[in-house]
Enzyme design. Structure first.
Site, PDB file in Angstrom:
ATOM      1  N   CYS A  77       0.844  -1.203   0.000  1.00 55.43           N
ATOM      2  CA  CYS A  77       0.000   0.000   0.000  1.00 55.43           C
ATOM      3  C   CYS A  77       0.880   1.253   0.000  1.00 55.43           C
ATOM      4  O   CYS A  77       1.590   1.498  -0.965  1.00 55.43           O
ATOM      5  CB  CYS A  77      -0.991  -0.039   1.173  1.00 55.43           C
ATOM      6  SG  CYS A  77      -2.352   1.150   0.988  1.00 55.43           S
ATOM      7  N   HIS A 178      -3.711  -4.749  -0.279  1.00 60.11           N
ATOM      8  CA  HIS A 178      -3.282  -5.377   0.972  1.00 60.11           C
ATOM      9  C   HIS A 178      -3.367  -6.895   0.834  1.00 60.11           C
ATOM     10  O   HIS A 178      -4.434  -7.475   1.016  1.00 60.11           O
ATOM     11  CB  HIS A 178      -4.179  -4.922   2.131  1.00 60.11           C
ATOM     12  CG  HIS A 178      -3.939  -3.513   2.555  1.00 60.11           C
ATOM     13  ND1 HIS A 178      -3.014  -3.185   3.517  1.00 60.11           N
ATOM     14  CD2 HIS A 178      -4.493  -2.360   2.141  1.00 60.11           C
ATOM     15  CE1 HIS A 178      -3.016  -1.865   3.690  1.00 60.11           C
ATOM     16  NE2 HIS A 178      -3.893  -1.344   2.858  1.00 60.11           N
ATOM     17  N   GLU A 180      -2.331  -9.105   2.841  1.00 56.68           N
ATOM     18  CA  GLU A 180      -2.638  -9.701   4.149  1.00 56.68           C
ATOM     19  C   GLU A 180      -4.124  -9.662   4.468  1.00 56.68           C
ATOM     20  O   GLU A 180      -4.582 -10.321   5.408  1.00 56.68           O
ATOM     21  CB  GLU A 180      -1.828  -9.008   5.252  1.00 56.68           C
ATOM     22  CG  GLU A 180      -2.336  -7.659   5.696  1.00 56.68           C
ATOM     23  CD  GLU A 180      -1.998  -6.491   4.778  1.00 56.68           C
ATOM     24  OE1 GLU A 180      -2.270  -5.342   5.163  1.00 56.68           O
ATOM     25  OE2 GLU A 180      -1.461  -6.734   3.667  1.00 56.68           O
TER      26      GLU A 180
END
Length: 196
Positions: A77, A178, A180
Site C-alpha cells: 500500500c 493489501h 494480508e
C-alpha cells in the site's frame, strides 16, 4: 530465513505477521537497523501519510539503508508508494526515489475516494510475484493516492482511472493492495515473495 516487518509505527503489522505465520514462517516486527540489515526478506508496510512514515524511517536511521539495500523488499500500500520520487499527500514529500514517478490523489471520476474494497488486478506478464494466481484476481484495496502507470509496473487496476497496482524494480517489489487482507490469493502472493 530471517523475515522482518519494518515497524513504521502506523501500520496493521499483526495482520501481516499472522499471514506469514499461517504460511509456516516466522517474522519479527523491528525498527532496529541492525535487525533489518540481517533480514533475508523485508516487508515495508504503510498506513497513514507519506510524510509521517518517511519521518519515522528517518528517525529510526533506516532511510539511507532502504535506498541502498540489495535485500528483497515488498512494499505494501503506502509502502509501494514510498518507492516513488515524491508524494503530493499533504505537503510535497520526498520519497525513496527508486521509481521516477510522483504519487497523486485519485481523481473523483465516477467513483468514491478513498478506494475501498475488492478490485481486479491485471498483470501484464506473469511476474514471479503472481505465480499460481489467476489474472484478474481480486485483492483488497484501501487508498486515496496512487502511482501512475510506469515502465516498472507489473500489474494495473482501475478505479476511475487506470493506475499501477504492482511494481518491480531490481530487488524492490510493491503492491498497492493489501495481500494480508486478501484471503488465499493474498497469502499466495506473500508466499511467492518469500520464495523469490
Amino acid at each position: 530465513m530471517s523475515i522482518v516487518i519494518i515497524n513504521t509505527g502506523f501500520s496493521n503489522l499483526c495482520s501481516i505477521q499472522n499471514s506469514i505465520r499461517r504460511l509456516g514462517y516466522n517474522a519479527s516486527v523491528a525498527d532496529s537497523i541492525h535487525e533489518v540489515k540481517l533480514a533475508h526478506k523485508i516487508f515495508l508496510p504503510g498506513v497513514g501519510s507519506a510524510v509521517s512514515v518517511m519521518r519515522a524511517l528517518r528517525k529510526k536511521n533506516l532511510l539511507s539503508f532502504l535506498q541502498a539495500t540489495n535485500q528483497p523488499i515488498l512494499g505494501i500500500c503506502l509502502g509501494m508508494q514510498l518507492l516513488g520520487t515524491y508524494s503530493y499527500e499533504g505537503k510535497k514529500c520526498l520519497l525513496l526515489n527508486k521509481i521516477s514517478c510522483s504519487i497523486k490523489k485519485l481523481p473523483r471520476i465516477d467513483c468514491s475516494i478513498p478506494h475501498i474494497g475488492w478490485n481486479h488486478v491485471y498483470y501484464k506478464d506473469r511476474s514471479s510475484l503472481f505465480n499460481y494466481i489467476d489474472n484478474a484476481t481480486q485483492f483488497y484495496f484501501l487508498h486515496s493516492y496512487y502511482m501512475r502507470i510506469n515502465k516498472h509496473m507489473i500489474a494495473e487496476s482501475t478505479h476511475g482511472i487506470n493506475f499501477c497496482s504492482a511494481v518491480k524494480i531490481k530487488n524492490f517489489f510493491g503492491v498497492q493492495f493489501h495481500p494480508e487482507k486478501s484471503g488465499i490469493p493474498g497469502e499466495q502472493l506473500i508466499k511467492n515473495f518469500l520464495e523469490i
